[in-house]
Design an enzyme around this catalytic site. Structure first.
Site, mmCIF file in Angstrom:
data_model
loop_
_atom_site.group_PDB
_atom_site.id
_atom_site.type_symbol
_atom_site.label_atom_id
_atom_site.label_comp_id
_atom_site.label_asym_id
_atom_site.label_seq_id
_atom_site.Cartn_x
_atom_site.Cartn_y
_atom_site.Cartn_z
ATOM 1 N N HIS A 136 0.830 -1.203 0.000
ATOM 2 C CA HIS A 136 0.000 0.000 0.000
ATOM 3 C C HIS A 136 0.869 1.259 0.000
ATOM 4 C CE1 HIS A 136 -3.302 2.716 1.301
ATOM 5 N NE2 HIS A 136 -2.348 3.274 2.041
ATOM 6 N N GLU A 137 1.876 1.289 0.865
ATOM 7 C CA GLU A 137 2.706 2.492 0.971
ATOM 8 C C GLU A 137 3.535 2.715 -0.288
ATOM 9 O OE1 GLU A 137 2.105 4.548 3.208
ATOM 10 O OE2 GLU A 137 0.951 3.253 4.541
ATOM 11 N N HIS A 140 1.514 4.349 -3.066
ATOM 12 C CA HIS A 140 1.401 5.812 -2.994
ATOM 13 C C HIS A 140 2.539 6.476 -3.769
ATOM 14 C CE1 HIS A 140 -1.973 6.567 -0.390
ATOM 15 N NE2 HIS A 140 -1.483 5.865 0.612
ATOM 16 N N GLU A 198 -6.065 6.885 -1.163
ATOM 17 C CA GLU A 198 -5.976 5.718 -0.287
ATOM 18 C C GLU A 198 -6.604 4.493 -0.941
ATOM 19 O OE1 GLU A 198 -4.243 5.520 2.474
ATOM 20 O OE2 GLU A 198 -3.680 7.623 2.278
#
Length: 273
Positions: A136-137, A140, A198
């Site tokens: 997920h990070e 980004h 997100e």
């Protein structure tokens, strides 16, 4: 009014020319600040952060962070190359560090500089749970969300300037505008913008962790544990920078089969839990 109209035309022109392509969605995104400026700043800030915090170096958890990070980075490289973006990561300088902190958090700066806090490890529980967080990070950074947030913030400020200039001769209306614009642009534009990032990172991260060999449905289990930690102490979704945990769990459960199918295109047929 002429000045206000000129500002509007300027804003429109900026939106037209200052865009880049998201390699995962194919959509045009805001890019007022180029990565040639962002990445050196990010690298310097990361270096300063590490010098001011306790980095865990020689532990099994620190090794797990490095190992999972390398697998996620490799998955990103494979995906981008296969989809016509070979060389997209040329300026990245991957680094994966575990930092001693009670904070339940992790982040990835533009350019691949990653930090995982020890406080999140009891919730990730294992390697696959950590892969969900790191995927997920990293997503980004890959989708240039930091660049987009900076660009959106600049446009928000320009909008405020334009409104104040247009109402310069009426202090009362100017005050009303500032209050309404501040609240309206935040709740109506900036917060939804953040939540969309997100959600996008959840989806991209799911694909990355699957290509890296991790079971994507583990991400839903992670968010179920996150939800249990919240104890209902979260703001309404429309006032938050993040989607609710319930929304994320539902999305991830719906996306997991597609992430496994995408991974199989890369020869990944078994997934670690």
């Amino acid at each position: 009014m002429k000045f206000s109209k000129s500002i509007s035309i300027l804003l429109l022109g900026i939106l037209v020319v200052a865009c880049s392509t998201n390699p995962f969605t194919g959509k045009q995104t805001l890019a007022l600040v180029p990565n040639s400026q962002i990445l050196p700043m990010a690298f310097q800030q990361y270096k300063e952060f590490l010098s001011e915090n306790k980095v865990v170096k020689n532990s099994a958890d620190a090794q797990m962070v490095r190992s999972v990070g390398q697998k996620i980075a490799s998955a990103a490289e494979r995906y981008l190359t296969a989809n016509g973006y070979a060389g997209y990561l040329t300026d990245y300088r991957w680094e994966y560090n575990l930092v001693e902190s009670k904070d339940v958090n992790a982040w990835c700066m533009p350019g691949g500089k990653i930090v995982v806090y020890t406080g999140i490890l009891p919730i990730t529980k294992n390697e696959a749970g950590l892969a969900a967080v790191m995927g997920h990070e990293v997503a980004h950074a890959l989708a240039n969300h930091g660049q987009q947030r900076m660009s959106a913030g600049q446009l928000q400020q320009l909008g405020a300037v334009a409104g104040n200039v247009a109402l310069a001769n009426n202090a009362e209306y100017q005050q009303i505008f500032n209050t309404a614009y501040g609240m309206g642009s935040n709740v109506g534009i900036m917060l939804p913008f953040s939540r969309s990032h997100e959600t996008e990172a959840d989806h991209i991260g799911l694909i990355l962790m699957a290509i890296a060999g991790y079971e994507p449905s583990v991400a839903a289990e992670l968010w179920q544990r996150m939800q249990a930690q919240e104890n209902g102490n979260t703001p309404p979704e429309f006032l938050s920078t993040h989607p609710s945990s319930s929304t994320r769990i539902q999305n991830i459960q719906a996306w997991a089969p597609g992430a496994r199918a995408e991974a199989k295109k890369f020869g990944v047929t078994s997934f670690k839990r």
